[in-house]
Motif scaffolding. Structure first.
Motif, PDB file in Angstrom:
ATOM      1  N   ASP A  45       0.806  -1.220   0.000  1.00  0.00           N
ATOM      2  CA  ASP A  45       0.000   0.000   0.000  1.00  0.00           C
ATOM      3  C   ASP A  45       0.840   1.272   0.000  1.00  0.00           C
ATOM      4  OD1 ASP A  45       0.836  -0.313   2.633  1.00  0.00           O
ATOM      5  OD2 ASP A  45      -1.184  -0.461   3.455  1.00  0.00           O
ATOM      6  N   ASN A  46       2.142   1.168   0.284  1.00  0.00           N
ATOM      7  CA  ASN A  46       3.007   2.351   0.199  1.00  0.00           C
ATOM      8  C   ASN A  46       3.586   2.550  -1.204  1.00  0.00           C
ATOM      9  OD1 ASN A  46       5.087   0.498  -0.054  1.00  0.00           O
ATOM     10  ND2 ASN A  46       6.021   0.945   1.916  1.00  0.00           N
ATOM     11  N   THR A  48       5.408   0.271  -2.961  1.00  0.00           N
ATOM     12  CA  THR A  48       6.548  -0.587  -3.255  1.00  0.00           C
ATOM     13  C   THR A  48       6.106  -1.785  -4.093  1.00  0.00           C
ATOM     14  OG1 THR A  48       7.627   0.011  -1.172  1.00  0.00           O
ATOM     15  CG2 THR A  48       8.382  -2.004  -2.243  1.00  0.00           C
ATOM     16  N   GLU A  59       6.148  -2.027   7.447  1.00  0.00           N
ATOM     17  CA  GLU A  59       6.205  -0.871   8.336  1.00  0.00           C
ATOM     18  C   GLU A  59       5.100  -0.889   9.380  1.00  0.00           C
ATOM     19  OE1 GLU A  59       6.084   2.352   5.563  1.00  0.00           O
ATOM     20  OE2 GLU A  59       8.005   1.803   4.674  1.00  0.00           O
ATOM     21  N   PHE A  63      -1.988  -3.689   6.848  1.00  0.00           N
ATOM     22  CA  PHE A  63      -1.559  -3.180   5.554  1.00  0.00           C
ATOM     23  C   PHE A  63      -2.402  -3.811   4.452  1.00  0.00           C
ATOM     24  CE2 PHE A  63       0.841  -6.886   6.690  1.00  0.00           C
ATOM     25  CZ  PHE A  63       0.917  -7.639   5.522  1.00  0.00           C
TER      26      PHE A  63
END
Length: 107
Positions: A45-46, A48, A59, A63
């Motif tokens: 979700d970031n 990547t 992190e 997620f």
């Protein structure tokens, strides 16, 4: 729940949460995956984009994963969540291919 059918180019969302059996100091979590059938892309979700069999740090304990289909065949991925204490959990996600023209009404 994760959808069972996917069209080439479609994105499937997988919501994840790490459920811990204890609260251990300095525990870190990691993710890796393998694609055993079909072709696609998995990203966190970031943003990547994950490469198969590479290990990535997580992190947060809650997620989302986003799988994008790049083939018109059945697709299967095995996702592994690991911690720095050697614990591993594996989940398999699979999708049946669905063609857009399969959904069009016939006369």
């Amino acid at each position: 729940p994760v959808q069972k059918k996917i069209v080439q180019g479609e994105v499937a969302e997988i919501r994840c949460q790490i459920v811990k059996e204890g609260n251990y100091h300095d525990t870190r979590y990691f993710i890796r995956y393998f694609q055993t059938d079909g072709k696609g892309e998995l990203r966190l979700d970031n943003g990547t984009v994950l490469k198969p069999n590479d290990l990535y740090p997580l992190e947060t304990e809650i997620f989302r994963l986003y799988y994008t289909s790049h083939s018109a065949d059945q697709q299967v991925i095995d996702v592994y969540i690991e911690d720095n204490h050697g614990q591993v959990v594996q989940k398999t996600f699979s999708w049946q291919a669905e063609r857009i023209d399969d959904e069009l009404p016939t006369n």
